[in-house]
Design a protein around this motif. Structure first.
Motif, PDB file in Angstrom:
ATOM      1  N   LEU A  75       0.978  -1.237   0.561  1.00  0.00           N
ATOM      2  CA  LEU A  75      -0.157   0.170   0.286  1.00  0.00           C
ATOM      3  C   LEU A  75       1.069   1.431  -0.257  1.00  0.00           C
ATOM      4  CD1 LEU A  75      -2.935   0.764  -0.232  1.00  0.00           C
ATOM      5  CD2 LEU A  75      -2.693   1.113   3.242  1.00  0.00           C
ATOM      6  N   ALA A  76       1.879   1.189   0.985  1.00  0.00           N
ATOM      7  CA  ALA A  76       2.737   2.656   0.823  1.00  0.00           C
ATOM      8  C   ALA A  76       3.530   2.732  -0.328  1.00  0.00           C
ATOM      9  CB  ALA A  76       3.860   2.500   1.961  1.00  0.00           C
ATOM     10  N   THR A  77       3.866   1.435  -0.909  1.00  0.00           N
ATOM     11  CA  THR A  77       4.763   1.856  -2.500  1.00  0.00           C
ATOM     12  C   THR A  77       3.570   2.457  -3.266  1.00  0.00           C
ATOM     13  OG1 THR A  77       5.953   0.932  -1.903  1.00  0.00           O
ATOM     14  CG2 THR A  77       5.766   0.990  -4.458  1.00  0.00           C
ATOM     15  N   THR A  78       2.382   2.141  -3.701  1.00  0.00           N
ATOM     16  CA  THR A  78       1.488   2.251  -4.325  1.00  0.00           C
ATOM     17  C   THR A  78       0.829   3.119  -4.348  1.00  0.00           C
ATOM     18  OG1 THR A  78       0.370  -0.430  -4.036  1.00  0.00           O
ATOM     19  CG2 THR A  78      -1.552   1.182  -4.883  1.00  0.00           C
ATOM     20  N   MET A  79       0.200   4.024  -2.732  1.00  0.00           N
ATOM     21  CA  MET A  79       0.122   5.532  -2.501  1.00  0.00           C
ATOM     22  C   MET A  79       0.920   6.575  -2.850  1.00  0.00           C
ATOM     23  SD  MET A  79      -1.425   4.580   0.960  1.00  0.00           S
ATOM     24  CE  MET A  79      -1.475   6.293   0.993  1.00  0.00           C
ATOM     25  N   ALA A  80       2.325   6.312  -2.844  1.00  0.00           N
ATOM     26  CA  ALA A  80       3.452   7.237  -3.722  1.00  0.00           C
ATOM     27  C   ALA A  80       3.624   6.767  -4.961  1.00  0.00           C
ATOM     28  CB  ALA A  80       4.690   6.201  -3.521  1.00  0.00           C
ATOM     29  N   ASP A  81       3.596   6.243  -5.643  1.00  0.00           N
ATOM     30  CA  ASP A  81       2.995   5.974  -6.867  1.00  0.00           C
ATOM     31  C   ASP A  81       2.228   6.647  -7.682  1.00  0.00           C
ATOM     32  OD1 ASP A  81       5.885   4.073  -7.137  1.00  0.00           O
ATOM     33  OD2 ASP A  81       3.681   2.686  -7.752  1.00  0.00           O
ATOM     34  N   LEU A  82       1.118   6.241  -6.580  1.00  0.00           N
ATOM     35  CA  LEU A  82      -0.252   7.127  -7.573  1.00  0.00           C
ATOM     36  C   LEU A  82      -0.264   8.569  -7.098  1.00  0.00           C
ATOM     37  CD1 LEU A  82      -3.392   4.379  -6.785  1.00  0.00           C
ATOM     38  CD2 LEU A  82      -1.535   4.673  -9.186  1.00  0.00           C
ATOM     39  N   THR A  83       0.718   9.388  -6.021  1.00  0.00           N
ATOM     40  CA  THR A  83       0.620  10.415  -5.993  1.00  0.00           C
ATOM     41  C   THR A  83       1.609  10.673  -6.587  1.00  0.00           C
ATOM     42  OG1 THR A  83       0.415   9.941  -3.191  1.00  0.00           O
ATOM     43  CG2 THR A  83       1.188  11.846  -3.397  1.00  0.00           C
ATOM     44  N   ALA A  84       2.360  10.653  -7.226  1.00  0.00           N
ATOM     45  CA  ALA A  84       3.116  11.073  -8.697  1.00  0.00           C
ATOM     46  C   ALA A  84       2.885  11.118  -9.675  1.00  0.00           C
ATOM     47  CB  ALA A  84       4.254  10.319  -8.418  1.00  0.00           C
ATOM     48  N   LYS A  85       1.451  10.399 -10.019  1.00  0.00           N
ATOM     49  CA  LYS A  85       0.528  11.138 -10.791  1.00  0.00           C
ATOM     50  C   LYS A  85      -0.368  12.028 -10.551  1.00  0.00           C
ATOM     51  CE  LYS A  85       2.127   6.230 -12.894  1.00  0.00           C
ATOM     52  NZ  LYS A  85       1.126   4.901 -13.574  1.00  0.00           N
ATOM     53  N   GLY A  86      -0.444  12.700  -9.280  1.00  0.00           N
ATOM     54  CA  GLY A  86      -1.861  13.361  -8.804  1.00  0.00           C
ATOM     55  C   GLY A  86      -2.934  12.406  -8.593  1.00  0.00           C
ATOM     56  N   ALA A  87      -3.006  11.165  -7.557  1.00  0.00           N
ATOM     57  CA  ALA A  87      -4.536  11.422  -7.158  1.00  0.00           C
ATOM     58  C   ALA A  87      -4.326  11.756  -5.854  1.00  0.00           C
ATOM     59  CB  ALA A  87      -3.536   8.954  -7.158  1.00  0.00           C
ATOM     60  N   GLN A  88      -5.501  11.819  -5.207  1.00  0.00           N
ATOM     61  CA  GLN A  88      -5.481  12.473  -3.681  1.00  0.00           C
ATOM     62  C   GLN A  88      -6.011  10.971  -3.156  1.00  0.00           C
ATOM     63  OE1 GLN A  88      -8.102  15.398  -4.546  1.00  0.00           O
ATOM     64  NE2 GLN A  88      -6.401  16.892  -5.011  1.00  0.00           N
ATOM     65  N   PHE A  89      -6.143  10.903  -1.809  1.00  0.00           N
ATOM     66  CA  PHE A  89      -6.052   9.912  -1.017  1.00  0.00           C
ATOM     67  C   PHE A  89      -7.123  10.593   0.189  1.00  0.00           C
ATOM     68  CE2 PHE A  89      -2.371   8.027  -3.089  1.00  0.00           C
ATOM     69  CZ  PHE A  89      -3.120   6.738  -2.882  1.00  0.00           C
ATOM     70  N   VAL A  90      -7.807   9.344   1.030  1.00  0.00           N
ATOM     71  CA  VAL A  90      -8.903  10.660   1.520  1.00  0.00           C
ATOM     72  C   VAL A  90      -8.392   9.403   3.194  1.00  0.00           C
ATOM     73  CG1 VAL A  90     -11.236  10.598   1.797  1.00  0.00           C
ATOM     74  CG2 VAL A  90     -10.617  10.252  -0.132  1.00  0.00           C
ATOM     75  N   GLY A  91      -7.876   9.883   4.080  1.00  0.00           N
ATOM     76  CA  GLY A  91      -7.635  10.230   5.132  1.00  0.00           C
ATOM     77  C   GLY A  91      -6.106   9.168   5.393  1.00  0.00           C
ATOM     78  N   GLU A  92      -5.648   8.717   6.628  1.00  0.00           N
ATOM     79  CA  GLU A  92      -4.642   7.804   6.491  1.00  0.00           C
ATOM     80  C   GLU A  92      -4.592   6.342   6.262  1.00  0.00           C
ATOM     81  OE1 GLU A  92      -1.449   9.484   6.738  1.00  0.00           O
ATOM     82  OE2 GLU A  92      -2.465  11.325   6.639  1.00  0.00           O
ATOM     83  N   PRO A  93      -4.527   5.090   6.173  1.00  0.00           N
ATOM     84  CA  PRO A  93      -4.173   3.992   5.780  1.00  0.00           C
ATOM     85  C   PRO A  93      -5.433   3.620   7.182  1.00  0.00           C
ATOM     86  CG  PRO A  93      -1.990   4.486   4.663  1.00  0.00           C
ATOM     87  CD  PRO A  93      -2.411   5.757   6.154  1.00  0.00           C
ATOM     88  N   VAL A  94      -5.222   2.450   7.052  1.00  0.00           N
ATOM     89  CA  VAL A  94      -6.155   2.174   8.376  1.00  0.00           C
ATOM     90  C   VAL A  94      -6.017   0.724   8.747  1.00  0.00           C
ATOM     91  CG1 VAL A  94      -9.003   1.518   9.597  1.00  0.00           C
ATOM     92  CG2 VAL A  94      -8.328   3.931   8.245  1.00  0.00           C
ATOM     93  N   ASP A  95      -5.425  -0.142   9.808  1.00  0.00           N
ATOM     94  CA  ASP A  95      -5.145  -1.348   9.866  1.00  0.00           C
ATOM     95  C   ASP A  95      -6.698  -1.742  10.120  1.00  0.00           C
ATOM     96  OD1 ASP A  95      -3.568  -3.800   9.716  1.00  0.00           O
ATOM     97  OD2 ASP A  95      -2.805  -3.452  11.801  1.00  0.00           O
ATOM     98  N   GLU A  96      -7.420  -2.613   9.407  1.00  0.00           N
ATOM     99  CA  GLU A  96      -7.895  -3.488   9.432  1.00  0.00           C
ATOM    100  C   GLU A  96      -7.321  -5.162   9.699  1.00  0.00           C
ATOM    101  OE1 GLU A  96     -11.126  -2.196   9.990  1.00  0.00           O
ATOM    102  OE2 GLU A  96     -10.805  -0.415   8.927  1.00  0.00           O
ATOM    103  N   PRO A  97      -8.378  -6.001  10.011  1.00  0.00           N
ATOM    104  CA  PRO A  97      -8.077  -7.309  10.880  1.00  0.00           C
ATOM    105  C   PRO A  97      -7.959  -8.265   9.523  1.00  0.00           C
ATOM    106  CG  PRO A  97     -10.423  -7.096  11.673  1.00  0.00           C
ATOM    107  CD  PRO A  97      -9.881  -5.805  11.076  1.00  0.00           C
ATOM    108  N   TRP A  98      -8.500  -7.480   8.349  1.00  0.00           N
ATOM    109  CA  TRP A  98      -8.204  -8.290   7.092  1.00  0.00           C
ATOM    110  C   TRP A  98      -6.912  -7.633   5.364  1.00  0.00           C
ATOM    111  CZ3 TRP A  98     -10.264  -4.769   3.356  1.00  0.00           C
ATOM    112  CH2 TRP A  98     -11.084  -3.949   3.790  1.00  0.00           C
ATOM    113  N   GLY A  99      -6.662  -6.744   6.183  1.00  0.00           N
ATOM    114  CA  GLY A  99      -6.052  -5.451   5.524  1.00  0.00           C
ATOM    115  C   GLY A  99      -5.597  -4.003   5.812  1.00  0.00           C
ATOM    116  N   VAL A 100      -4.884  -3.810   5.288  1.00  0.00           N
ATOM    117  CA  VAL A 100      -4.520  -2.054   5.163  1.00  0.00           C
ATOM    118  C   VAL A 100      -4.943  -1.375   4.044  1.00  0.00           C
ATOM    119  CG1 VAL A 100      -2.914  -0.454   5.629  1.00  0.00           C
ATOM    120  CG2 VAL A 100      -2.187  -2.577   6.323  1.00  0.00           C
TER     121      VAL A 100
END
Length: 125
Positions: A75-100
């Motif tokens: 997820l961290a790498t994906t977020m960095a790659d997509l941010t560089a392409k202009g993606a906007q994320f909502v909030g911060e990553p959330v650690d769920e029992p099944w995934g981040v």
């Protein structure tokens, strides 16, 4: 025999959403004419979830009938790659029992979850 799953996202601005899927996420596509792009989204999996639940002493529910999420390996790498392409994320990553998880804004269509699963995804098996 079912050979694939076709997913629809209804958008207020389909051109902006298509540009996001094409240019930011880099999904390969076929142009079916008139700017109607159909994207290859890779492997998929389907889960049937209850509309109400109790988990570790907490209850919840939803009126949703369908949902879509994108999976990634890191997820961290994906977020960095997509941010560089202009993606906007909502909030911060959330650690769920099944995934981040984190939400990403799809222009003209709202928010979609991206997550790094903690389970061995059958879609990739």
């Amino acid at each position: 025999m079912i050979t694939a799953m076709h997913t629809l996202i209804y958008c207020d601005d389909p051109e902006a959403a298509r540009a996001f899927f094409r240019d930011v996420l880099g999904f390969p596509y076929a142009d079916t004419g008139g700017g109607w792009l159909i994207f290859r989204t890779g492997p998929s999996e389907l889960g049937a979830h209850p509309s109400s639940w109790e988990y570790q002493g907490t209850t919840g529910g939803t009126d949703q009938r369908f949902d879509i999420s994108f999976m990634c390996d890191d997820l961290a790498t994906t977020m960095a790659d997509l941010t560089a392409k202009g993606a906007q994320f909502v909030g911060e990553p959330v650690d769920e029992p099944w995934g981040v998880t984190i939400g990403v804004t799809v222009p003209g269509a709202g928010q979609i979850t991206i997550y790094e699963p903690k389970y061995d995804p059958p879609a990739l098996g």
